[in-house]
Write a protein that holds these residues in place. Structure first.
Motif, PDB file in Angstrom:
ATOM      1  N   GLN A 225       0.821  -1.205   0.000  1.00 47.85           N
ATOM      2  CA  GLN A 225       0.000   0.000   0.000  1.00 47.85           C
ATOM      3  C   GLN A 225       0.856   1.256   0.000  1.00 47.85           C
ATOM      4  OE1 GLN A 225      -3.329  -0.179   2.865  1.00 47.85           O
ATOM      5  NE2 GLN A 225      -2.902  -2.365   3.055  1.00 47.85           N
ATOM      6  N   TRP A 226       2.078   1.113   0.474  1.00 46.18           N
ATOM      7  CA  TRP A 226       2.979   2.269   0.545  1.00 46.18           C
ATOM      8  C   TRP A 226       3.226   2.886  -0.830  1.00 46.18           C
ATOM      9  CZ3 TRP A 226       7.398   2.226  -2.316  1.00 46.18           C
ATOM     10  CH2 TRP A 226       7.868   1.002  -2.754  1.00 46.18           C
ATOM     11  N   VAL A 227       3.128   2.080  -1.876  1.00 47.87           N
ATOM     12  CA  VAL A 227       3.432   2.574  -3.226  1.00 47.87           C
ATOM     13  C   VAL A 227       2.560   3.769  -3.586  1.00 47.87           C
ATOM     14  CG1 VAL A 227       3.428   1.981  -5.678  1.00 47.87           C
ATOM     15  CG2 VAL A 227       4.238   0.315  -3.992  1.00 47.87           C
ATOM     16  N   THR A 228       1.307   3.756  -3.175  1.00 42.02           N
ATOM     17  CA  THR A 228       0.387   4.851  -3.507  1.00 42.02           C
ATOM     18  C   THR A 228       0.034   5.734  -2.314  1.00 42.02           C
ATOM     19  OG1 THR A 228      -1.517   3.377  -3.159  1.00 42.02           O
ATOM     20  CG2 THR A 228      -0.648   3.557  -5.408  1.00 42.02           C
ATOM     21  N   LYS A 229       0.388   5.297  -1.095  1.00 45.49           N
ATOM     22  CA  LYS A 229      -0.074   6.031   0.079  1.00 45.49           C
ATOM     23  C   LYS A 229       1.025   6.637   0.946  1.00 45.49           C
ATOM     24  CE  LYS A 229      -4.394   3.413   0.492  1.00 45.49           C
ATOM     25  NZ  LYS A 229      -5.244   2.573   1.384  1.00 45.49           N
ATOM     26  N   LEU A 230       2.269   6.262   0.706  1.00 48.76           N
ATOM     27  CA  LEU A 230       3.362   6.804   1.518  1.00 48.76           C
ATOM     28  C   LEU A 230       3.933   8.030   0.833  1.00 48.76           C
ATOM     29  CD1 LEU A 230       5.012   6.235   4.124  1.00 48.76           C
ATOM     30  CD2 LEU A 230       6.719   5.142   2.651  1.00 48.76           C
ATOM     31  N   PRO A 231       3.789   9.212   1.420  1.00 47.71           N
ATOM     32  CA  PRO A 231       4.265  10.452   0.781  1.00 47.71           C
ATOM     33  C   PRO A 231       5.788  10.483   0.666  1.00 47.71           C
ATOM     34  CG  PRO A 231       2.689  10.917   2.546  1.00 47.71           C
ATOM     35  CD  PRO A 231       3.082   9.482   2.678  1.00 47.71           C
ATOM     36  N   ARG A 232       6.269  11.111  -0.389  1.00 47.83           N
ATOM     37  CA  ARG A 232       7.718  11.253  -0.588  1.00 47.83           C
ATOM     38  C   ARG A 232       8.364  11.922   0.624  1.00 47.83           C
ATOM     39  NH1 ARG A 232      10.741  12.413  -5.295  1.00 47.83           N
ATOM     40  NH2 ARG A 232       9.259  11.041  -6.350  1.00 47.83           N
ATOM     41  N   GLU A 233       7.654  12.863   1.223  1.00 49.11           N
ATOM     42  CA  GLU A 233       8.206  13.595   2.366  1.00 49.11           C
ATOM     43  C   GLU A 233       8.442  12.684   3.576  1.00 49.11           C
ATOM     44  OE1 GLU A 233       5.518  16.497   0.070  1.00 49.11           O
ATOM     45  OE2 GLU A 233       5.578  14.356   0.567  1.00 49.11           O
ATOM     46  N   ILE A 234       7.741  11.565   3.628  1.00 48.03           N
ATOM     47  CA  ILE A 234       7.961  10.580   4.681  1.00 48.03           C
ATOM     48  C   ILE A 234       8.933   9.498   4.206  1.00 48.03           C
ATOM     49  CG2 ILE A 234       6.874   8.803   6.117  1.00 48.03           C
ATOM     50  CD1 ILE A 234       6.172  11.631   6.972  1.00 48.03           C
ATOM     51  N   ALA A 235       8.819   9.134   2.940  1.00 49.05           N
ATOM     52  CA  ALA A 235       9.668   8.084   2.390  1.00 49.05           C
ATOM     53  C   ALA A 235      11.153   8.427   2.509  1.00 49.05           C
ATOM     54  CB  ALA A 235       9.296   7.832   0.927  1.00 49.05           C
ATOM     55  N   GLU A 236      11.502   9.679   2.295  1.00 47.24           N
ATOM     56  CA  GLU A 236      12.911  10.058   2.328  1.00 47.24           C
ATOM     57  C   GLU A 236      13.540   9.865   3.708  1.00 47.24           C
ATOM     58  OE1 GLU A 236      12.693  13.981   0.697  1.00 47.24           O
ATOM     59  OE2 GLU A 236      12.832  13.265  -1.392  1.00 47.24           O
ATOM     60  N   PRO A 237      12.959  10.420   4.776  1.00 51.38           N
ATOM     61  CA  PRO A 237      13.551  10.145   6.094  1.00 51.38           C
ATOM     62  C   PRO A 237      13.418   8.682   6.503  1.00 51.38           C
ATOM     63  CG  PRO A 237      11.509  11.403   6.326  1.00 51.38           C
ATOM     64  CD  PRO A 237      11.859  11.404   4.878  1.00 51.38           C
ATOM     65  N   TYR A 238      12.372   8.006   6.010  1.00 49.76           N
ATOM     66  CA  TYR A 238      12.208   6.588   6.330  1.00 49.76           C
ATOM     67  C   TYR A 238      13.366   5.779   5.758  1.00 49.76           C
ATOM     68  CZ  TYR A 238       9.926   2.206   7.416  1.00 49.76           C
ATOM     69  OH  TYR A 238       9.647   0.970   7.957  1.00 49.76           O
ATOM     70  N   TRP A 257      13.373   2.867  -4.189  1.00 46.90           N
ATOM     71  CA  TRP A 257      11.918   2.843  -4.056  1.00 46.90           C
ATOM     72  C   TRP A 257      11.341   4.206  -3.690  1.00 46.90           C
ATOM     73  CZ3 TRP A 257       9.829   4.198   0.642  1.00 46.90           C
ATOM     74  CH2 TRP A 257      10.695   4.179   1.744  1.00 46.90           C
ATOM     75  N   VAL A 258      12.142   5.031  -3.044  1.00 46.72           N
ATOM     76  CA  VAL A 258      11.669   6.356  -2.625  1.00 46.72           C
ATOM     77  C   VAL A 258      11.172   7.152  -3.838  1.00 46.72           C
ATOM     78  CG1 VAL A 258      12.380   8.573  -1.644  1.00 46.72           C
ATOM     79  CG2 VAL A 258      13.143   6.435  -0.583  1.00 46.72           C
ATOM     80  N   ASN A 259      11.813   6.949  -4.975  1.00 46.90           N
ATOM     81  CA  ASN A 259      11.462   7.707  -6.178  1.00 46.90           C
ATOM     82  C   ASN A 259      10.078   7.361  -6.723  1.00 46.90           C
ATOM     83  OD1 ASN A 259      14.027   8.948  -6.174  1.00 46.90           O
ATOM     84  ND2 ASN A 259      14.919   7.207  -7.259  1.00 46.90           N
TER      85      ASN A 259
END
Length: 273
Positions: A225-238, A257-259
């Motif tokens: 679900q992260w592919v469509t629901k995890l914002p880039r702004e969260i993905a980067e620090p994650y 994957w962040v991209n």
């Protein structure tokens, strides 16, 4: 040695409620003892003959149990990125009686409990960052710890991803695990039927057939679900924090994957469309 104990280990938001329903049903249907075990002393209550279902919802089984030759372990992990999203959503609405940590009040949270502090935040970005630094960090740590904890029982352990189980619609994988375990006194056909009955792709496919607690935990059983629901702004620090964990757990070889993650504004626009 004949296998007698079937031990189920999960982690927070990795299918715990699902497995609890499945193995409670198996226990009731086949009159098999069922117990939770977090401390070695609890093993004094384990069945001396026949099968026994033993569960631990943080996969922190006592070493004495892991070292028992007649114990078999089903261990389930889930993509931590989905665990983050699912955890934040659930922790905002979960009944406090079900999760002790949600009731804990801290001075650094303005003397609020986990849930109230989470809900007092201005937006999901802040909530996800808070979740990441608190309950989520502990959950990822538990998933990583299992490898060392179970080192002496790898030949008696089935490590499985939630993503594989949720697509096990013909129950073939679950059946294969039970056949490999060969638990004395366990009727595999009946156990597989219980698994089907208590799965989102089976007996619980219709929302009306789910209990209130299952409905609270499950917004969607789909994987990635992260592919469509995890914002880039969260993905980067994650990615900065958990790149090694994702690789160790088998979910991402690198941080490319962040991209694939969209900015929060684009996700919101797509949801509103």
């Amino acid at each position: 040695m004949t296998a007698r104990y079937i031990c189920i280990g999960t982690h927070h938001k990795t299918g715990t409620i699902w497995m609890r329903k499945v193995f409670r049903a198996i226990a009731n249907e086949q009159n098999i003892p069922f117990m939770q075990c977090y401390r070695a002393k609890r093993l004094e209550d384990a069945a001396e003959t026949g099968p026994h279902i033993i569960v631990n919802w943080s996969s922190s089984f006592p070493k004495q149990l892991i070292n028992m030759d007649h114990a078999r372990f089903l261990h389930i992990i889930r993509d931590p990125r989905d665990v983050l999203l699912s955890g934040m959503r659930y922790h905002r609405i979960a009944p406090l009686g079900n999760e002790k940590f949600l009731r804990e009040e801290r001075a650094e949270w303005d003397d609020l409990n986990y849930q109230d502090y989470l809900n007092a935040m201005p937006d999901d970005h802040t909530r996800l960052m808070f979740e990441m630094e608190n309950k989520h960090d502990k959950t990822v740590g538990e998933m990583l710890k299992w490898r060392d904890l179970s080192a002496g029982a790898t030949d008696r352990t089935a490590d499985i991803k939630y993503e594989d189980l949720i697509e096990d619609t013909d129950c073939a994988q679950f059946r294969a695990i039970l056949e490999g375990f060969a638990i004395e006194g366990l009727d595999i056909d009946k156990a597989v039927q219980s698994y089907w009955d208590k799965s989102l792709f089976g007996g619980l496919a219709k929302k009306d057939d789910r209990t209130d607690r299952v409905a609270l935990h499950v917004a969607s059983g789909k994987k990635a679900q992260w592919v469509t629901k995890l914002p880039r702004e969260i993905a980067e620090p994650y990615a900065e924090r958990y790149a090694d964990a994702l690789k160790t757990l088998g979910y991402a070889e690198n941080s490319d994957w962040v991209n694939t993650c969209l900015p929060a504004a684009e996700i919101e626009a797509k949801s509103a469309a």
